[in-house]
Every structure is written in structure tokens, then in C-alpha cells.
Design a protein around this motif. Structure first.
Motif, PDB file in Angstrom:
ATOM      1  N   ASN A   1     -32.174  46.243  59.879  1.00 27.39           N
ATOM      2  CA  ASN A   1     -33.178  46.509  60.906  1.00 27.39           C
ATOM      3  C   ASN A   1     -34.475  45.722  60.732  1.00 27.39           C
ATOM      4  O   ASN A   1     -35.223  45.540  61.706  1.00 27.39           O
ATOM      5  CB  ASN A   1     -33.512  48.003  60.943  1.00 27.39           C
ATOM      6  N   THR A   2     -34.751  45.257  59.516  1.00 30.33           N
ATOM      7  CA  THR A   2     -36.092  44.719  59.254  1.00 30.33           C
ATOM      8  C   THR A   2     -36.135  43.311  58.674  1.00 30.33           C
ATOM      9  O   THR A   2     -37.205  42.696  58.683  1.00 30.33           O
ATOM     10  CB  THR A   2     -36.855  45.635  58.281  1.00 30.33           C
ATOM     11  N   GLN A   3     -35.012  42.770  58.157  1.00 37.53           N
ATOM     12  CA  GLN A   3     -35.097  41.470  57.490  1.00 37.53           C
ATOM     13  C   GLN A   3     -35.389  40.358  58.497  1.00 37.53           C
ATOM     14  O   GLN A   3     -34.613  40.123  59.421  1.00 37.53           O
ATOM     15  CB  GLN A   3     -33.805  41.152  56.738  1.00 37.53           C
ATOM     16  N   LYS A   4     -36.510  39.690  58.312  1.00 36.22           N
ATOM     17  CA  LYS A   4     -36.905  38.573  59.150  1.00 36.22           C
ATOM     18  C   LYS A   4     -36.494  37.257  58.503  1.00 36.22           C
ATOM     19  O   LYS A   4     -36.209  37.198  57.310  1.00 36.22           O
ATOM     20  CB  LYS A   4     -38.423  38.597  59.386  1.00 36.22           C
ATOM     21  N   GLU A   5     -36.491  36.197  59.294  1.00 32.34           N
ATOM     22  CA  GLU A   5     -36.193  34.876  58.739  1.00 32.34           C
ATOM     23  C   GLU A   5     -37.262  34.503  57.731  1.00 32.34           C
ATOM     24  O   GLU A   5     -38.464  34.554  58.019  1.00 32.34           O
ATOM     25  CB  GLU A   5     -36.131  33.830  59.849  1.00 32.34           C
ATOM     26  N   HIS A   6     -36.832  34.152  56.549  1.00 27.37           N
ATOM     27  CA  HIS A   6     -37.773  33.803  55.481  1.00 27.37           C
ATOM     28  C   HIS A   6     -37.057  32.951  54.449  1.00 27.37           C
ATOM     29  O   HIS A   6     -36.072  33.390  53.856  1.00 27.37           O
ATOM     30  CB  HIS A   6     -38.339  35.061  54.824  1.00 27.37           C
TER      31      HIS A   6
END
Length: 274
Positions: free
Chosen positions: A187-192
């Protein structure tokens, strides 16, 4: 299983990333605690038009990349087959029903790979899964308490230890702690850096209700850390009930020319490298 989303957990066994030469990729990713996994990557996204849309599971063969300059290591793991439930585009439930042996074989030296996932789906024979074993309940006291993982590299008929022999409860995150972490990351992992935006991955794949998640590779032996796979090698990964079998039993089993397919309490992968 071509409709299942395929994901992997990075860094769920202490020191594996260092051995794989990938620790620098996660140097600025701060985990929830010291030994927390670093993140989740896709290795197969159904319906994707990218290279990750290629179905890459072959339970008999590891097919090396066409580019012979690329080096590949096996990654002995346990995978969970889970159901996903959504509400308003968010994952509200991750329910594991089965566990199995898994090979998350990876390219190590692709300097053009900007994402961890780019090292994963390198051919139609990049991954493998053993027989599914039903989970009674995914908590202490359940069936997984009684299982260990072992792996071997068979060269000219001789089996050598490949990954460290480990009980499944030796994972840094396991049971409900792992499931809660996976749900949160979905639900929360953004591109990084080397990681993708997971909400976008779920959207791209049409919000799949079935998930295979490889929960992390064991630490390597010195042999596995220093030798890359070669044509003619055979990789064996076994998740087994350590109350029914000894490690010696397993090592004898995997060197047989014909391994019985329906042994109780064993999930086994045996792949020829091609």
C-alpha cells in the motif's frame, strides 16, 4: 499460475544482500528496525507490456541469459501463495494458504539494471517453485515451525551445500509480522532507488487476487558466494519437515536420478542449468 502476481522480499535474511553485492543499493533505505527487510520487488507482473510481463517460471531448468557476460546465482528461498483482498484500491488482507521451495535466481553484474527487478526476469527459466504445502495457520505453533530449507549445487553428480541450512523461523520477519509488513509495503512503497512503486504495480496487473511472494534468500556458503552458475550444473532447493527427515536424508534424496514427486513433508526444486 500465469495470473498470479510474482513478488520478492529483499533483505529478509541477515547478510544475504552483502554476499550478493547488493547492500549498497539499499544503503539509504531505512528499515523499521535493524534487521527489517529492505523492500519488495516484482519479478513477474501479469498483463504488463514490460519485460516483467514475461512468464519466467520453469521448474526443470534455469535458462541463463543470452548475454553470456551476465553472471547468475541461484537464490534459495521459501515462497508463500497468498490471497489478496482490496477495498478502494488498497490491500486490506494478505492471507497465506501454501508455502513452497522457491528459486529466485538473479543476475549479479548487469550494470544497466536500474531496478532490482531488472536482474530477476532474465529468461523464461528465471524462477522455479516446488510442490505447495498447505498452511494450517501462519503463526508460531503452526506447520511452518517444523520446516527447514536446504540447497545444493550438484556438479558432476556430487552435491555441495549452496545456501546455509536454516529453519524457516530463522527469517528476520516471519509469521504475522511478515504479513503485516507485506500488506503495508503493498500500500505504501513508492519508487525509490532500486525499488518500484508497488501501488502502481498492483494497478498495472489489474489488482490480482493471487500472489506468489518469495520471502527472502538464505545466506550463501563460500562456494555459492564465489561461483556463478554454469551450463551443466544442477541446483536443488528443498523445504522439508525436519522432524521427519535429516539433512543427510535430503542430500541423498536430491542426488537420485529420479526423485519421487509426492514425498510427504517435502517441497523440492531440481533444475538443470542451461
Amino acid at each position: 499460475m500465469k495470473d498470479y502476481l510474482g513478488l520478492g522480499v529483499a533483505g529478509n535474511f541477515a547478510n544475504h544482500l552483502e554476499q550478493a553485492g547488493e547492500s549498497n543499493d539499499f544503503a539509504d533505505i531505512v528499515g523499521e528496525e535493524k534487521d527489517a527487510p529492505k523492500g519488495i520487488f516484482p519479478f513477474y507482473i501479469p498483463k504488463s507490456s514490460t519485460p516483467l510481463g514475461r512468464y519466467c517460471v520453469d521448474n526443470q531448468s534455469i535458462i541463463l541469459p543470452q548475454d553470456t557476460s551476465l553472471w547468475v546465482q541461484a537464490e534459495p528461498e521459501v515462497a508463500l501463495e497468498c490471497d489478496l483482498e482490496y477495498k478502494d484500491g488498497k490491500v486490506v488482507s494478505v492471507v497465506p494458504h501454501y508455502f513452497m521451495a522457491f528459486n529466485d535466481a538473479s543476475v549479479r553484474n548487469d550494470k544497466n539494471a536500474k531496478k532490482l527487478s531488472a536482474k530477476k526476469n532474465f529468461s523464461i527459466g528465471s524462477k522455479a517453485m516446488g510442490k505447495k504445502i498447505a498452511i494450517d495457520y501462519f503463526n508460531a505453533g503452526g506447520v511452518c515451525d517444523d520446516y527447514s530449507i536446504a540447497s545444493f549445487l550438484i556438479i558432476n553428480g556430487k552435491a555441495e551445500a549452496y545456501g546455509e541450512h536454516s529453519e524457516l523461523v530463522g527469517y528476520s520477519y516471519f509469521y504475522q509480522k511478515l504479513i503485516d509488513w507485506i500488506k503495508n509495503k503493498l500500500n505504501t512503497q513508492k519508487e525509490h532507488q532500486v525499488l518500484e512503486d508497488l501501488p502502481n504495480v498492483l494497478k498495472e496487473s489489474g489488482y490480482p487476487t493471487k500472489l506468489i511472494v518469495a520471502i527472502g534468500a538464505t545466506r550463501y556458503t563460500h562456494l555459492a558466494e564465489t561461483r556463478f552458475l554454469q551450463k551443466g550444473d544442477v541446483v536443488a532447493i528443498v523445504v522439508y519437515n525436519h522432524k521427519k527427515y535429516t539433512l543427510s536424508d535430503i542430500q541423498k534424496l536430491i542426488t537420485q536420478d529420479c526423485v519421487p514427486a509426492h514425498l510427504e513433508g517435502i517441497s523440492l526444486i531440481k533444475q538443470a542449468v542451461k
